[in-house]
Design a protein around this motif. Sequence first.
Motif, mmCIF file in Angstrom:
data_model
loop_
_atom_site.group_PDB
_atom_site.id
_atom_site.type_symbol
_atom_site.label_atom_id
_atom_site.label_comp_id
_atom_site.label_asym_id
_atom_site.label_seq_id
_atom_site.Cartn_x
_atom_site.Cartn_y
_atom_site.Cartn_z
ATOM 1 N N PRO A 180 13.068 59.108 -36.324
ATOM 2 C CA PRO A 180 14.110 58.187 -35.862
ATOM 3 C C PRO A 180 13.555 57.249 -34.789
ATOM 4 O O PRO A 180 12.591 57.597 -34.095
ATOM 5 N N PRO A 181 14.144 56.065 -34.620
ATOM 6 C CA PRO A 181 13.686 55.155 -33.557
ATOM 7 C C PRO A 181 13.726 55.770 -32.166
ATOM 8 O O PRO A 181 12.954 55.373 -31.285
ATOM 9 N N THR A 182 14.599 56.762 -31.965
ATOM 10 C CA THR A 182 14.713 57.382 -30.642
ATOM 11 C C THR A 182 13.451 58.115 -30.209
ATOM 12 O O THR A 182 13.345 58.504 -29.043
ATOM 13 N N ILE A 183 12.493 58.282 -31.113
ATOM 14 C CA ILE A 183 11.262 58.996 -30.767
ATOM 15 C C ILE A 183 10.484 58.283 -29.665
ATOM 16 O O ILE A 183 9.637 58.888 -28.994
ATOM 17 N N VAL A 184 10.778 56.998 -29.443
ATOM 18 C CA VAL A 184 10.067 56.255 -28.391
ATOM 19 C C VAL A 184 10.666 56.514 -27.008
ATOM 20 O O VAL A 184 10.088 56.087 -26.002
ATOM 21 N N ILE A 185 11.805 57.195 -26.933
ATOM 22 C CA ILE A 185 12.487 57.346 -25.645
ATOM 23 C C ILE A 185 11.641 58.083 -24.604
ATOM 24 O O ILE A 185 11.637 57.693 -23.428
ATOM 25 N N PRO A 186 10.897 59.158 -24.943
ATOM 26 C CA PRO A 186 10.034 59.754 -23.918
ATOM 27 C C PRO A 186 9.022 58.761 -23.340
ATOM 28 O O PRO A 186 8.736 58.799 -22.132
ATOM 29 N N ALA A 187 8.481 57.873 -24.182
ATOM 30 C CA ALA A 187 7.573 56.833 -23.673
ATOM 31 C C ALA A 187 8.313 55.862 -22.772
ATOM 32 O O ALA A 187 7.786 55.425 -21.738
ATOM 33 N N VAL A 188 9.539 55.517 -23.149
ATOM 34 C CA VAL A 188 10.369 54.656 -22.303
ATOM 35 C C VAL A 188 10.618 55.340 -20.956
ATOM 36 O O VAL A 188 10.616 54.687 -19.903
ATOM 37 N N GLY A 189 10.816 56.650 -21.005
ATOM 38 C CA GLY A 189 11.059 57.394 -19.777
ATOM 39 C C GLY A 189 9.901 57.307 -18.804
ATOM 40 O O GLY A 189 10.104 57.135 -17.589
ATOM 41 N N MET A 221 -0.218 53.919 -13.549
ATOM 42 C CA MET A 221 -0.711 54.862 -14.556
ATOM 43 C C MET A 221 0.371 55.168 -15.583
ATOM 44 O O MET A 221 0.104 55.265 -16.790
ATOM 45 N N CYS A 222 1.614 55.311 -15.115
ATOM 46 C CA CYS A 222 2.726 55.601 -16.026
ATOM 47 C C CYS A 222 3.008 54.429 -16.958
ATOM 48 O O CYS A 222 3.404 54.631 -18.119
ATOM 49 N N MET A 229 1.576 54.753 -25.651
ATOM 50 C CA MET A 229 2.326 55.700 -26.462
ATOM 51 C C MET A 229 3.311 54.963 -27.357
ATOM 52 O O MET A 229 3.481 55.284 -28.540
ATOM 53 N N ALA A 230 3.965 53.929 -26.808
ATOM 54 C CA ALA A 230 4.921 53.146 -27.595
ATOM 55 C C ALA A 230 4.224 52.402 -28.731
ATOM 56 O O ALA A 230 4.747 52.331 -29.850
ATOM 57 N N ILE A 231 3.047 51.851 -28.469
ATOM 58 C CA ILE A 231 2.319 51.124 -29.521
ATOM 59 C C ILE A 231 1.976 52.056 -30.679
ATOM 60 O O ILE A 231 2.122 51.696 -31.852
ATOM 61 N N PHE A 232 1.522 53.263 -30.356
ATOM 62 C CA PHE A 232 1.211 54.225 -31.419
ATOM 63 C C PHE A 232 2.456 54.538 -32.249
ATOM 64 O O PHE A 232 2.414 54.581 -33.484
ATOM 65 N N LEU A 233 3.578 54.748 -31.567
ATOM 66 C CA LEU A 233 4.808 55.095 -32.267
ATOM 67 C C LEU A 233 5.381 53.907 -33.026
ATOM 68 O O LEU A 233 5.973 54.082 -34.101
ATOM 69 N N TYR A 234 5.224 52.700 -32.485
ATOM 70 C CA TYR A 234 5.683 51.504 -33.187
ATOM 71 C C TYR A 234 5.056 51.426 -34.585
ATOM 72 O O TYR A 234 5.704 51.047 -35.561
ATOM 73 N N THR A 235 3.771 51.752 -34.663
ATOM 74 C CA THR A 235 3.072 51.674 -35.947
ATOM 75 C C THR A 235 3.732 52.572 -36.987
ATOM 76 O O THR A 235 3.988 52.163 -38.120
ATOM 77 N N ILE A 236 4.041 53.803 -36.582
ATOM 78 C CA ILE A 236 4.677 54.750 -37.501
ATOM 79 C C ILE A 236 6.087 54.300 -37.862
ATOM 80 O O ILE A 236 6.483 54.311 -39.027
#
Length: 414
Positions: A180-189, A221-222, A229-236
């Motif tokens: 689901p698109p929500t998988i990026v939320i930890p990276a957003v956090g 750093m964050c 992390m978001a770029i990797f997930l965007y690809t998927i």
Amino acid sequence: MVFARIQDYGSRAGNNMSPDDGPYEPLNRSWFRALVQDFTPIWFTWCMNAGIIAILLHQLPYQFNSLHVLSTVAFLVDFVLFTIFSLIMITRFIWFRRQAYYEITDNINDLALGACWPIAWQIISSLVCLIVSNTYWGGHAFTIVGYVMWWIGTGWMVAYLLFAFLTLIRRHKTKDQKLPPTIVIPAVGVATVATTGGVIASYADGLSARLAVPTIIVSYMCVGIGIFMAIFLYTILLHGLFQDGWPVPDNITSMWVFVAPMGQSAAAVQILSSAASTHGRFAGYNKGIFLTESAATPLSVACILLGLWMSGMGVIWALIAFVAMMEKAWQGKLKWSLVWNSIIFPMGTLTTSFLLFSIEMDSPAFRVVTTALVILLVLVFFLNAFFAVWRISKGELLIVRKNPRARRDENGST
């Protein structure tokens, strides 16, 4: 009371108990049991939305006398909701224990949304410094409170990111499911850690450079964690969209989540560079090559450029999400659900980036766009509140007496 057997969620951790060996569940529950047992992390999006609206109202380019009052009201709404929701969530884990744990971690969407809890905490920590520490009755004491809260939230957020992705790796839950698109939320956090760190380093009353600089360094750093992390997930996720098309109509507004990593990271690098240069944190620290006043100015220029790149990508994602919603509306399939909350915070991050551009470039265009977006976000918040209260009053949301976990026996009785 009528009962039915359900599967023991502990069996998913390796227990070989059969469904018939599981605990009994009531088919019809009390309102309190229903509230606690079905409570999910998505409710913390209300806190996130109220919090980012509070920040935007407080910093809006066009101010009037009551705007800071409205910002404080939004902050209080955020704080009260966070307190209530946290108590309910803690009660769920104490009361239902293994069942609550496995229900959340076995659901990819809820597992990702679990990051909303520490995100909401981080936003409150920044508002304590931005609003409370700058009041006549607050002062430096609340700067220290917000500062300590931020470091606690940073550890919480990074730990949760690791927990979420390690859980997915260990259980191989994604091999038979579409992410689901929500998988990026930890990276957003994690990117939110950076943005709130920049707010604290810039606006907390009486915060010394000695305390501000470690916050800035960790926040940068964050940002890196959040972006990559978001770029990797965007690809998927983009491959999933190419392959399967839009999410189902009930979840179509989750497309707005794509905006958040770019918007939040763009805002983070700008507010951190402003803390280093405009607010003089590097000059006050003045050590080495990087942590100096002379390094702060080129850093600020580079961060503005990087912020423009990421904001541009954020705008593209926002346009794609808008088209997705309009397409479902044209087909007559668009209807309100709690997922509509995913519109406000992601667009709030992009709006924060635009607000910072309006300051750094002294740009009337960015000021107008920022103000228009803030008004739109407030309207969407009230729209969501109206539909949520309406659905709750009908017993279709938050307090649903009928237990979805109840199973029927083979003869059809419960």
